[in-house]
Design a protein around this motif. Structure first.
Motif, mmCIF file in Angstrom:
data_model
loop_
_atom_site.group_PDB
_atom_site.id
_atom_site.type_symbol
_atom_site.label_atom_id
_atom_site.label_comp_id
_atom_site.label_asym_id
_atom_site.label_seq_id
_atom_site.Cartn_x
_atom_site.Cartn_y
_atom_site.Cartn_z
ATOM 1 N N THR A 104 -6.645 10.878 -33.806
ATOM 2 C CA THR A 104 -7.431 9.661 -33.578
ATOM 3 C C THR A 104 -6.799 8.771 -32.524
ATOM 4 O OG1 THR A 104 -8.197 9.726 -35.871
ATOM 5 C CG2 THR A 104 -8.464 7.649 -34.713
ATOM 6 N N TRP A 105 -5.469 8.733 -32.462
ATOM 7 C CA TRP A 105 -4.811 7.832 -31.516
ATOM 8 C C TRP A 105 -5.259 8.045 -30.077
ATOM 9 C CZ3 TRP A 105 -3.175 3.729 -29.574
ATOM 10 C CH2 TRP A 105 -2.410 3.717 -28.409
ATOM 11 N N PRO A 106 -5.371 9.268 -29.559
ATOM 12 C CA PRO A 106 -5.819 9.401 -28.164
ATOM 13 C C PRO A 106 -7.173 8.748 -27.904
ATOM 14 C CG PRO A 106 -4.896 11.467 -28.942
ATOM 15 C CD PRO A 106 -5.017 10.576 -30.142
ATOM 16 N N ARG A 107 -8.049 8.759 -28.896
ATOM 17 C CA ARG A 107 -9.355 8.124 -28.725
ATOM 18 C C ARG A 107 -9.212 6.601 -28.670
ATOM 19 N NH1 ARG A 107 -13.499 10.058 -33.010
ATOM 20 N NH2 ARG A 107 -14.867 9.025 -31.499
ATOM 21 N N ILE A 108 -8.305 6.050 -29.473
ATOM 22 C CA ILE A 108 -8.058 4.611 -29.428
ATOM 23 C C ILE A 108 -7.440 4.234 -28.080
ATOM 24 C CG2 ILE A 108 -6.779 2.698 -30.472
ATOM 25 C CD1 ILE A 108 -6.980 4.178 -33.139
ATOM 26 N N ALA A 109 -6.513 5.071 -27.602
ATOM 27 C CA ALA A 109 -5.877 4.810 -26.308
ATOM 28 C C ALA A 109 -6.904 4.817 -25.190
ATOM 29 C CB ALA A 109 -4.789 5.850 -26.051
ATOM 30 N N ARG A 110 -7.863 5.744 -25.248
ATOM 31 C CA ARG A 110 -8.895 5.791 -24.207
ATOM 32 C C ARG A 110 -9.779 4.552 -24.253
ATOM 33 N NH1 ARG A 110 -8.810 11.423 -25.408
ATOM 34 N NH2 ARG A 110 -10.464 11.238 -26.960
ATOM 35 N N ALA A 111 -10.062 4.062 -25.461
ATOM 36 C CA ALA A 111 -10.871 2.847 -25.580
ATOM 37 C C ALA A 111 -10.093 1.635 -25.079
ATOM 38 C CB ALA A 111 -11.301 2.639 -27.033
ATOM 39 N N GLY A 112 -8.771 1.619 -25.315
ATOM 40 C CA GLY A 112 -7.934 0.513 -24.846
ATOM 41 C C GLY A 112 -8.002 -0.723 -25.713
ATOM 42 N N VAL A 113 -8.765 -0.666 -26.791
ATOM 43 C CA VAL A 113 -8.939 -1.799 -27.699
ATOM 44 C C VAL A 113 -9.011 -1.263 -29.126
ATOM 45 C CG1 VAL A 113 -10.127 -3.314 -26.050
ATOM 46 C CG2 VAL A 113 -11.456 -1.680 -27.416
ATOM 47 N N PHE A 114 -8.810 -2.158 -30.097
ATOM 48 C CA PHE A 114 -8.933 -1.738 -31.496
ATOM 49 C C PHE A 114 -9.146 -2.957 -32.383
ATOM 50 C CE2 PHE A 114 -4.414 -2.450 -30.752
ATOM 51 C CZ PHE A 114 -3.986 -3.161 -31.876
#
Length: 208
Positions: A104-114
């Motif tokens: 899941t982390w790579p997807r959060i990194a691509r979004a750049g926000v959380f």
């Protein structure tokens, strides 16, 4: 890729995805202090099972970290996280820790926000749903977009913190993700918190 390479790659991606030059109101990183590392010959290795057993006595709150679907993705991302903490008041920063093996982390990194969703005492099943790998974690889960990032804000959460990824550091087999707080809020009448202690969910006992 080593630990430092994993963090550096995440930071490079986030920087390349942003517009040139510092964004208005961007938080500038302070110079890194000199830190002394413990040498491999200074401490005897700690047994992993004993490490987990002893550290399990430290009760933690439980959160679900969510992110909006990044470009080219059809669904938002999210995972259950108990390694979350406030970090700085000025500027307002929070942090969470995520395994370097997380899908899941790579997807959060691509979004750049959380968005950090702080769970209440009655949301144990919701947490279990987000702890499962490979499933549609948002199936049947009511949520609205958070006000700044658009990351899922889960219905019934005791509190929420909307963030932009500010920095990523290595920490052994985990990454330490620092978020700059853009918006936050809490339920008008929050109940007790969901806690994790000695491998199971629990709540607060009688006080006083």
């Amino acid at each position: 890729m080593g630990h430092a390479g994993a963090a550096a790659a995440a930071v490079r991606y986030l920087r390349s995805a942003s517009s040139p030059g510092p964004a208005p109101g961007a938080v500038e990183a302070l110079p890194r202090p000199e830190l002394r590392c413990v040498g491999a010959d200074e401490r005897a290795p700690v047994d992993p099972a004993e490490f987990r057993r002893v550290l399990g006595n430290f009760a933690t709150g439980v959160t679900v970290i969510t992110a909006p679907a990044a470009e080219g993705e059809s669904s938002p991302a999210g995972f259950a996280c108990q390694s979350f903490s406030s970090l700085s008041l000025d500027p307002p920063l929070v942090c969470f820790m995520v395994a370097r093996t997380s899908a899941t982390w790579p997807r959060i990194a691509r979004a750049g926000v959380f968005c950090v969703n702080v769970l209440g005492a009655d949301q144990g099943e919701l947490c279990r749903a987000f702890a499962v790998s490979g499933a549609d974690k948002f199936a049947g889960v009511a949520h609205d977009p958070s006000p700044v990032s658009g990351a899922p804000l889960l219905a019934g959460a005791a509190a929420w913190i909307d963030c932009t990824v500010h920095a990523v550091h290595t920490g052994g087999d985990h990454l330490i993700v620092v978020g700059r707080v853009d918006a936050l809020g809490a339920a008008e009448a929050p109940g007790g918190p969901l806690l994790f202690h000695r491998g199971r969910f629990t709540g607060l006992g009688p006080l006083g």
